[in-house]
Design an enzyme around this catalytic site. Structure first.
Site, PDB file in Angstrom:
ATOM      1  N   HIS A  18       0.837  -1.204   0.000  1.00 20.18           N
ATOM      2  CA  HIS A  18       0.000   0.000   0.000  1.00 20.18           C
ATOM      3  C   HIS A  18       0.872   1.255   0.000  1.00 20.18           C
ATOM      4  O   HIS A  18       0.614   2.202  -0.741  1.00 20.18           O
ATOM      5  CB  HIS A  18      -0.891   0.053   1.255  1.00 20.18           C
ATOM      6  CG  HIS A  18      -1.942  -0.978   1.327  1.00 20.18           C
ATOM      7  ND1 HIS A  18      -2.099  -1.792   2.427  1.00 20.18           N
ATOM      8  CD2 HIS A  18      -2.918  -1.338   0.456  1.00 20.18           C
ATOM      9  CE1 HIS A  18      -3.127  -2.590   2.237  1.00 20.18           C
ATOM     10  NE2 HIS A  18      -3.637  -2.342   1.045  1.00 20.18           N
ATOM     11  N   LYS A  42     -16.383  -6.903   5.882  1.00 17.57           N
ATOM     12  CA  LYS A  42     -15.105  -7.622   5.889  1.00 17.57           C
ATOM     13  C   LYS A  42     -14.659  -8.019   7.291  1.00 17.57           C
ATOM     14  O   LYS A  42     -13.685  -8.747   7.444  1.00 17.57           O
ATOM     15  CB  LYS A  42     -14.012  -6.770   5.230  1.00 17.57           C
ATOM     16  CG  LYS A  42     -14.121  -6.679   3.732  1.00 17.57           C
ATOM     17  CD  LYS A  42     -12.892  -5.980   3.171  1.00 17.57           C
ATOM     18  CE  LYS A  42     -12.888  -5.970   1.673  1.00 17.57           C
ATOM     19  NZ  LYS A  42     -11.682  -5.314   1.136  1.00 17.57           N
ATOM     20  N   SER A 129      -3.018  -7.539   2.937  1.00 17.82           N
ATOM     21  CA  SER A 129      -3.413  -7.352   4.332  1.00 17.82           C
ATOM     22  C   SER A 129      -3.887  -8.663   4.934  1.00 17.82           C
ATOM     23  O   SER A 129      -3.623  -8.950   6.103  1.00 17.82           O
ATOM     24  CB  SER A 129      -4.521  -6.300   4.443  1.00 17.82           C
ATOM     25  OG  SER A 129      -4.035  -5.030   4.121  1.00 17.82           O
TER      26      SER A 129
END
Length: 161
Positions: A18, A42, A129
């Site tokens: 990122h 999520k 992630s």
């Protein structure tokens, strides 16, 4: 006219991949707004406030960056901040179909919004992630995958648990 880009994501947590995308975006746009999604569906490992703190601390040395949390449509957030470009990262071919559909969807909601796809450096292309979260569950090494500021925040939270 100032070119403002919005980089939306869950950032649960922000990774070196990122961060690489953010640095690349800063070379192309006058300002980059990093938009941290609440993303209830999520079920993030970290709270929205923790994720915002991680992004803020890991990007504090960069200029022309701002960080916001959000829980609405990305195109609405972009319009609120005067952003006409959405940044999306592509690591592998498997990301492409999903990201392409998302880009078309966003453009169908607001055709003044363009999506720009950026790839991280090859050394960060495997980082996600979700893989970091998996390693964190087993207290495995993650220092090579996330910014040092994020590692410190996660370490301090683990000590409090």
């Amino acid at each position: 006219m100032k070119k403002i880009a919005l980089y939306p994501g869950t950032f649960d947590p922000i990774t070196n991949g990122h961060f690489d995308i953010i640095e690349r975006a800063l070379k192309l746009f006058d300002e980059v707004i990093i938009a941290v999604a609440e993303s209830h569906e999520k079920k993030p490992m970290f709270s929205l406030q923790d994720r915002i703190e991680m992004v803020e601390k890991s990007t504090k040395k960069l200029n022309n960056i701002s960080v916001v949390g959000f829980d609405n449509l990305t195109v609405e957030l972009a319009k609120t901040h005067g952003a006409t470009i959405l940044i999306r990262g592509l690591r592998a071919l498997s990301d492409f179909e999903y990201e392409l559909q998302l880009g078309y969807l966003n453009n169908s909601l607001d055709d003044s919004i363009e999506t720009v796809y950026l790839m991280p450096k090859l050394k960060h292309a495997f980082i996600s992630s979700s893989s970091v979260r998996s390693l964190l569950k087993f207290k495995a090494k993650t220092e090579h995958l996330i910014p040092s500021e994020v590692q410190k925040i996660i370490g301090s939270k683990e000590r409090c648990m």
